[in-house]
Design a protein around this motif. Structure first.
Motif, PDB file in Angstrom:
ATOM      1  N   GLU A   1       6.081   4.348  -1.482  1.00 23.73           N
ATOM      2  CA  GLU A   1       5.329   3.578  -2.397  1.00 23.73           C
ATOM      3  C   GLU A   1       6.231   2.459  -2.829  1.00 23.73           C
TER       4      GLU A   1
ATOM      5  N   ASN B   1      -7.780   9.827  -0.051  1.00 25.48           N
ATOM      6  CA  ASN B   1      -6.902   8.907  -1.006  1.00 25.48           C
ATOM      7  C   ASN B   1      -6.868   7.577  -0.283  1.00 25.48           C
ATOM      8  N   ASP B   2      -6.494   6.448  -0.905  1.00 27.48           N
ATOM      9  CA  ASP B   2      -6.526   4.864  -0.723  1.00 27.48           C
ATOM     10  C   ASP B   2      -5.117   4.580  -0.037  1.00 27.48           C
ATOM     11  N   VAL B   3      -4.937   5.325   0.870  1.00 21.72           N
ATOM     12  CA  VAL B   3      -3.788   5.287   1.379  1.00 21.72           C
ATOM     13  C   VAL B   3      -3.718   4.913   2.837  1.00 21.72           C
TER      14      VAL B   3
ATOM     15  N   LEU C   1       0.506  12.162  -4.193  1.00 23.28           N
ATOM     16  CA  LEU C   1      -0.397  11.096  -4.160  1.00 23.28           C
ATOM     17  C   LEU C   1      -1.471  10.805  -5.359  1.00 23.28           C
TER      18      LEU C   1
ATOM     19  N   GLN D   1       1.009  -1.448  -0.010  1.00 23.93           N
ATOM     20  CA  GLN D   1      -0.120  -0.037  -0.190  1.00 23.93           C
ATOM     21  C   GLN D   1       1.000   1.246  -0.024  1.00 23.93           C
ATOM     22  N   THR D   2       0.222   2.166  -0.521  1.00 28.64           N
ATOM     23  CA  THR D   2       1.023   3.751  -0.599  1.00 28.64           C
ATOM     24  C   THR D   2       0.858   4.242   0.948  1.00 28.64           C
TER      25      THR D   2
ATOM     26  N   ALA E   1      -0.651   7.511  -7.694  1.00 27.10           N
ATOM     27  CA  ALA E   1      -1.945   6.698  -8.087  1.00 27.10           C
ATOM     28  C   ALA E   1      -1.953   6.623  -9.599  1.00 27.10           C
TER      29      ALA E   1
END
Lengths: 194, 278
Positions: free
Chosen positions: A139, A84-86, A168, A54-55, A172
């Motif tokens: 990342e 954000n998907d972080v 980000l 994952q980030t 992405a």
């Protein structure tokens, strides 16, 4: 002129100046992110290795620093973390900030992300964290952004450039952040004296 | 001391955020309204002609152990700001005495001031301002003050200026005294600059007389990071500074570095960071 003379005489006693922080052993953009395992505000152990796919965003935080406080109050980080998907991890390397202090801050502001206690500063030093806030984006196990949250240290601009938001978005999209490095601003991290 | 140029002053500084850790002891406690730093506003002359210039000063007096920051604060901190908020004046660039170096935990470089400092801002009075009256110039000052914690503080006040066709030429003695601590350019032989390659530079500074302590304060732009700076004494009157930079690819052009040695006028020097070793 008495006070001026006193100031001058004290400055005379300073010794030769050698050094500035050495970054040789600290993580930099393009290098592997040092692993860590720290305790969050709820007492859970959290390791960077838990989020290998994952980030990850690291935010150096200090609730006693007015710049950290402002971003918490304004919801800057909370909003970014939610959008954000972080994995968003705040790290508190303030030497006197224990788990309870972090828990109080998370609860008071309904932060929505964890604060990890780093009272001995080991993780802060491994990333050369200088200020609160100081932001890192990781990342694929590599530091891809290191620097400020935005271009507005005083919080006065109508339009801010949020560097982490930009980083980000680029990550992405499979791109490398540009800028990858900016100068973080804020209070110095209140590390334990060595 | 007779302070003829002192035309207005304000002592109250307001903490924007006040916090203190468990070490604070007698220091500022959470929500303590007492400022860590007080500010007095001054001008170098109480009179000025239309189109003429006057120097506005903010004398910061810091509690023991607290410090405020130089125009380049080092690796953390933020510079003090003075703003004159009046359409009657045009402000120039702030002027800063040579700073001192703070030892901050974690080896984080910090440059600034302790005890007290007079920071100045040149003001040019607009030509259209009529002779014979007094003008009030609102001024705001904000700064970051740090010790075991950092507190952002600010103050607002004003200075009064008499607009005169032939203003008094005297200068407030505090401005004269603090101007001696401003870095000044020197002839090229005083600072010998050598590019060592790999973004490293060596500066040999010849001082007017022997010294015991010398310092160097780089002023990097936004696209230049300072990796290390070290100053040593190579002769009784000569210091050597080794500077290693970490510039972004976009970085080029001139960069400033300020040198100071005890009891001697500080020096400002510029060099081109694009230079490579011979």
């Amino acid at each position: 002129m008495t006070k001026l003379s006193l100031t001058l005489s004290i400055s005379l006693s300073l010794s030769l100046s050698i050094g500035l922080a050495c970054h040789a052993e600290a993580a930099t953009v393009g290098e592997s992110a040092p692993d860590f395992s720290l305790t969050d505000e709820a007492g859970n152990q959290v390791a960077l290795a838990d989020f290998i796919d994952q980030t990850v965003v690291l935010e150096w935080i200090n609730p006693d620093c007015p710049y950290s406080r402002r971003h918490t109050v304004e919801g800057t980080m909370k909003q970014l973390a939610a959008q954000n998907d972080v994995v968003w991890l705040a790290i508190n390397s303030t030497h006197y900030a224990d788990q309870q202090a972090n828990a109080d801050w998370v609860a008071e502001h309904e932060l929505g992300y964890r604060i990890l206690a780093d009272q001995n500063g080991a993780v802060g030093h491994s990333y050369a964290a200088k200020t609160t806030p100081h932001m890192m984006v990781i990342e694929n196990g590599e530091v891809v952004y290191d620097g400020a949250i935005d271009d507005d240290p005083h919080g006065e601009k109508d339009q801010r450039v949020n560097y982490v938001d930009g980083a980000l978005l680029q990550v992405a999209a499979g791109e490398s952040p540009d800028p990858a490095r900016t100068k973080p601003y804020g209070c110095s991290v209140k590390y334990a004296k060595s | 001391m007779k302070l003829r140029g002192r035309v207005a002053f304000a002592l109250a500084a307001l903490p924007l955020a006040v916090a203190a850790g468990p070490e604070s002891g007698l220091d500022n406690e959470p929500d303590d309204p007492r400022p860590t730093t007080t500010v007095e506003l001054l001008t170098d002359n109480r009179q000025v002609a239309p189109g003429g210039s006057v120097m506005l000063g903010a004398m910061l007096t810091m509690k023991p152990g607290w410090h405020t920051y130089w125009r380049h604060p080092g690796e953390a901190g933020l510079p003090t700001r003075i703003r004159a908020e009046s359409p009657l004046v045009e402000a120039g660039d702030m002027q800063w005495p040579a700073p001192m170096e703070f030892g901050q935990p974690g080896g984080i470089a910090g440059y600034g001031y302790a005890q007290e400092v007079l920071l100045t801002l040149p003001l040019k009075i607009r030509e259209a301002v009529p002779v014979g009256g007094m003008v009030k110039i609102p001024v705001s000052v904000d700064w970051l003050s740090c010790k075991h914690v950092c507190i952002r503080e600010e103050m607002s006040g004003s200075v009064l200026l008499e607009i005169a066709a032939e203003p008094d030429q005297s200068t407030h003695p505090l401005f004269v005294a603090w101007a001696e601590r401003h870095p000044h350019p020197v002839d090229p032989y005083t600072v010998q600059t050598q590019a060592l390659g790999n973004h490293q530079w060596q500066f040999d500074v010849t001082w007017n007389k022997p010294f015991e302590a010398a310092h160097a304060f780089p002023v990097p732009g936004e696209d230049v990071f300072v990796e290390s700076v070290a100053t040593t004494q190579v002769k009784p009157n000569q210091s050597r500074t080794l500077l290693k930079l970490d510039p972004l690819p976009s970085a080029s052009g001139d960069m400033e570095i300020v040198f100071s040695a005890d009891g001697q006028p500080a020096i400002t020097h510029t060099f081109n960071i694009s230079e490579t070793s011979p």
